[in-house]
Design an enzyme around this catalytic site. Structure first.
Site, PDB file in Angstrom:
ATOM      1  N   GLY A   1     -48.611 -55.616 -39.036  1.00 41.26           N
ATOM      2  CA  GLY A   1     -47.865 -56.278 -37.964  1.00 41.26           C
ATOM      3  C   GLY A   1     -48.304 -57.718 -37.781  1.00 41.26           C
ATOM      4  O   GLY A   1     -48.155 -58.545 -38.678  1.00 41.26           O
TER       5      GLY A   1
ATOM      6  N   LYS B   1     -47.950 -49.557 -47.280  1.00 39.85           N
ATOM      7  CA  LYS B   1     -48.740 -50.742 -46.920  1.00 39.85           C
ATOM      8  C   LYS B   1     -49.987 -50.877 -47.794  1.00 39.85           C
ATOM      9  O   LYS B   1     -50.339 -51.987 -48.204  1.00 39.85           O
ATOM     10  CB  LYS B   1     -49.114 -50.671 -45.439  1.00 39.85           C
ATOM     11  CG  LYS B   1     -47.895 -50.856 -44.519  1.00 39.85           C
ATOM     12  CD  LYS B   1     -48.233 -50.447 -43.086  1.00 39.85           C
ATOM     13  CE  LYS B   1     -47.080 -50.720 -42.128  1.00 39.85           C
ATOM     14  NZ  LYS B   1     -47.327 -50.085 -40.794  1.00 39.85           N
TER      15      LYS B   1
END
Lengths: 438, 438
Positions: free
Chosen positions: B136, B207
Site C-alpha cells: 500500500g 506481492k
C-alpha cells in the site's frame, strides 16, 4: 557496454572504508542492476600512508591531498566522508564549483551550515546525495523527498543515535548506571572517546534538523532545536518507567503546526506497546505521520561502516544513473522548489504541551507530599498517577514519582524550580517528557 | 512557471478515488515540491455516471470508455486502477504502445503476467510505476530498486495482506474463531464479500512474487510459489502459540541461496520478541536482510484509499519529474539490466528446512504419545518442546502439541500422513511452520 563513472573518496575512516567495501564487493551486482561501471579512481586521507587493506590495494590513486580528487577532471562524483565543519565544507564547495556531483554523510555540517551548499548545488544543477547523513543504512532521505512527495508530513519521531539507544537498552536490560554502560560501550567501540555528541543529543539534533527540513519543506535553524541528552538518566528512572509500562528512549520529535513547528531532542518515556519501544541496541527507527499515507516506520542500522556505506553507495549509484541519462536535475536538494529563506517560527520548549514524569527526591516526613502536590496544583499541573515510595524510615530521602496530564513545559519548569527550593527537597528533580499517555 | 503533466485515471474505485483525493487535496504541496502542475484531465469508469463526489466534480473529462484516455494525445501518464487481468493488461499495453507512461497498483496482473508489460515498457523507454502494488503506502518498490541498489538482498519476510493480519490480530485479542472474525471484518469493510484472495494467501503470494523478483534480480514464476492461507487456523493454535511465546502471522518468505531460491506464503509462528510480531491490525511490514545494510524494516498501512493513493501519486510525481527533465529512462522497470529470462530454480516446499508446530488430535489413552513420537523419530524429526494436554478423561480427544527442531518439510509431510492414518488420531494434524526458534 555501459558507461564508467569515476568516483573519488575523501576520508578513509569507518564510513569511507565501508563505502569502498560495498562498491568493490558488490561491483558485479551493481553492474547487473545499472549497466554502469562505478570506478573508485582515488582516495584521499591524511593518514593514507599508514592504512592498508585488500580494498585499498585495488584503488589506483591514493593521496593525502583532497585536491588531487577535487581538481581531477576525470572525477564525476566526489564523496566527502571526513566529517566536521572544515575543511569538509571547503572541499564540498570547491568540488561543486569544479562541476562535480557530491555525496556526503556529514550531518553536522549539513544541519548547521548546509544552506550555502544546497544553494550552490541547485544553482549549478549538480546532485548532492546525503542519504547516509541520517539513519545510517535506513532509506529515509529519498523516501521523504520522493516516495512520500504527495504527502504533507506532519510529525516525526526518531530514534536516530545508535550509541544513545545502545546505552539506554543496556541500562534497561542489565540494570547498570549510565557511567558504567558508557565505559563498556567505549570499550566495545560503540561509543567514542569523547561521547558528548552522541549522549548529549547533539548528533540526534543534527539529524532531526535535516529530517524536519525535508519533511516540512522549510529550513530549520539548528540553534533553535531544544536538546537534552541522556547522561542524567538514572537506573531508578528506568525502573520506574518499567513499572509505568514504558521505556525511556532518546527521541527526536518534530511536529508541524498551522503557523509554527516544534523540533526537540530529549529522553522520552514511551509506552511499551509502541513499536518504537522495541527498537533496541544500536538500531534506529524513524516514525513519520503524513496526511495521506498516515503512519510509516523506517527501521534499520543507524550507523556502522557497511550500513552507512550502503547508503553512500546508493547515492553514488543514483547519481551515476542520472549522469548516464544525460538529463538535467529536476529534484532540488531539499526536495522543494520554494526559496530556502522561508522560515516557520520554532516553538520554545516552554510553550510545548506534553505529559511529564517527575521524580522528586524529598525527605520522608509528614506534609511533604501535600506541599509538593500543592505547588503542582498552583501551576495548573494535574496528576494522572503517582508511585508511592517503598519502605523507608522517617528522615530518609525517598523518590516521589508523579505522571502528569498534558501541560505546558513552562508550568513544569516553574513548579519544579519552586519545589527544588524547598528545604525538604534534597536533589534536583528529574523531569522526563512522556509521549502517548494522556 | 513549470510544466503541466496530464494524467488520465482508469478505474474510480477505492484506490482510484484515493489517488484523486491525494492529488487534489495536496495540489499546492506537490507544486511547491516539484514546480509541476499535475492535472487529472480524465477519469474512466464503467459506473462513472453513478458516481459523484467533490473531487470528481473537478475533473474535466469523465467517461465510461478507457480509450478516451488511452488514445488522448494530451495524456502523459495513464493510471490503471481497475485491477484484474483483463482488460487491465490490454489497457496498459495499448497505453504503452501509444507512448504513455503507466502507473498501476495491479499486483495480480504484474505477478502472474507482468513480463510482457515490463519488456514493452523498457523497450519503448517508458516508465511503469507500481509502488502501490505491494505494501500500500509503504515505500518499498523504489527502496529495493534504488535505495538498496548497492546490496544483494538475500531474505524477505513480509506481512503484506492487511485483511489476513487484521483477522489474526482479532482472533488473538478477542479469542474468537476465524469464521466469526471474518464475518465481522466483512461487515467493517476490511474483508471482501469473497475473501479468498486475502485469507487464502493468494494476494500475499502475488506481492511476494513482485518483491522477490525485484530483490533477487530474477523473474519468479508465480505458479512456483507455495501458498497456504489462514482459514484453517483455530483459536486453540493461537492459544498454544501464546503459551510458546509466539504470534501466528501470515508471512511471505523469500530467500536467495547460492543456486536456488525459496518463495512461500503460509501461517508462521514467530517469537514475540520479533518486531514483526508487533505488526497488528491492517498494518503491513516488510523485513529485508541485505548483505551490506543488514536488516531493515518498512512499516505502514498496506491498503486503503489514501495510503495506496499516496503511493500511486508518488509514482505519478516521480514520472512527472522525469518527463520535466527531458531525459531518457535509466532505471529498468525491474531495477536490473539482465535479460528477464534468467530463472533460478524455486525450491519445492518439501525441500525447505524449518521448525514446525504440530498439533495432533488423538485419543487420550496409554501408548498414543509414544506411538506418535515413534513415527516422528522414524522420519528423523526431533522435538524441542511439547505441551502436555490439560485435564481430560480417558477416551477424550485431546490436542498434543510438539515443537520440532529444524527438519525438511518432506519429513513432516510423510510423518504426519502416517500419524493421521492411525486409529487413535481423530482429526487432521495441524502443521504450522515456525521461524526464529531452533
Amino acid at each position: 557496454m555501459g558507461k564508467c563513472i569515476n568516483v573519488g573518496i575523501i576520508g578513509y575512516g569507518t564510513v569511507g572504508s565501508g563505502t569502498v567495501e560495498v562498491l568493490l564487493d558488490n561491483k558485479t551486482t551493481i553492474k547487473r542492476k545499472t549497466g554502469i561501471d562505478i570506478n573508485i579512481k582515488s582516495i584521499a586521507d591524511l593518514q593514507i600512508n599508514k592504512k592498508d587493506d585488500k580494498y585499498l590495494r585495488e584503488i589506483p590513486v591514493k593521496t593525502t591531498d583532497a585536491y588531487d580528487i577535487i581538481n581531477d577532471p576525470e572525477i564525476d562524483i566526489v564523496v566527502e566522508l571526513i566529517g566536521g565543519y572544515n575543511p569538509a565544507k571547503q572541499f564540498i564547495m570547491d568540488s561543486l564549483k569544479n562541476g562535480k556531483h557530491v555525496v556526503t554523510a556529514n550531518k553536522a555540517l549539513l544541519a548547521v551550515d548546509g544552506l550555502e551548499i544546497f544553494k550552490l548545488a541547485d544553482e549549478l544543477g549538480l546532485h548532492l546525495g546525503f542519504e547516509g547523513s541520517v539513519g545510517g543504512g535506513i532509506p529515509i532521505i529519498r523516501v521523504i523527498k520522493e516516495d512520500l512527495a504527495a504527502n504533507n508530513i506532519n510529525e516525526i519521531y526518531g530514534i536516530i543515535n545508535g550509541t544513545a539507544n545502545y546505552i539506554l537498552t543496556k541500562m534497561d536490560l542489565e540494570k547498570k548506571e549510565f557511567d558504567e554502560v558508557l565505559r563498556e560501550a567505549q570499550q566495545l567501540g560503540y561509543a567514542e572517546a569523547d561521547p558528548t555528541f552522541d549522549v548529549e543529543g547533539i548528533d540526534t539534533a543534527h539529524k532531526i534538523t535535516i529530517l524536519a527540513t525535508l519533511a516540512f519543506n522549510t529550513v530549520i535553524p539548528y540553534e533553535k532545536v531544544f536538546v537534552e541528552g541522556i547522561s542524567k538518566i538514572k537506573q531508578v528512572d528506568i525502573d520506574f518507567a518499567n513499572r509505568l509500562g514504558c521505556k525511556i528512549k532518546l527521541l527526536a520529535i518534530a511536529k508541524k503546526h498551522e503557523n509554527d513547528i516544534e523540533v526537540r531532542v530529549h529522553p522520552t518515556m514511551i509506552p511499551e506497546r509502541y513499536i518504537l519501544s522495541k527498537v533496541v541496541d544500536v538500531f534506529n527507527a524513524i516514525y513519520l505521520v503524513s496526511d495521506k499515507v498516515d503512519r510509516t516506520i523506517h527501521y534499520g542500522r543507524g550507523a556502522g561502516a557497511r550500513p552507512t556505506g550502503s547508503a553512500v553507495a546508493g547515492d553514488i549509484i543514483n547519481i551515476a544513473r542520472w549522469i548516464e541519462s544525460g538529463c538535467k536535475k529536476t529534484i532540488p536538494i531539499l526536495g522543494f522548489k520554494d526559496k530556502y529563506t522561508q522560515y516557520y517560527p520554532v516553538k520554545d520548549i516552554n510553550d510545548i504541551r506534553s505529559s511529564f514524569y517527575l521524580r522528586f527526591n524529598a525527605l520522608d516526613k509528614p506534609g511533604v507530599l501535600s506541599k509538593i502536590a500543592g505547588i503542582l496544583g498552583k501551576y495548573g499541573i494535574s496528576i494522572s498517577s503517582a508511585i508511592q515510595p517503598g519502605e523507608s524510615s522517617p528522615g530518609d530521602v525517598v523518590p516521589l514519582v508523579f505522571l502528569t496530564h498534558e501541560t505546558l513545559g513552562r508550568n513544569v519548569t516553574n513548579a519544579v524550580n519552586e519545589i527544588d527550593s524547598l528545604d525538604v527537597v534534597k536533589e534536583k528533580t528529574v523531569v522526563i517528557r512522556v509521549e502517548g499517555k494522556k
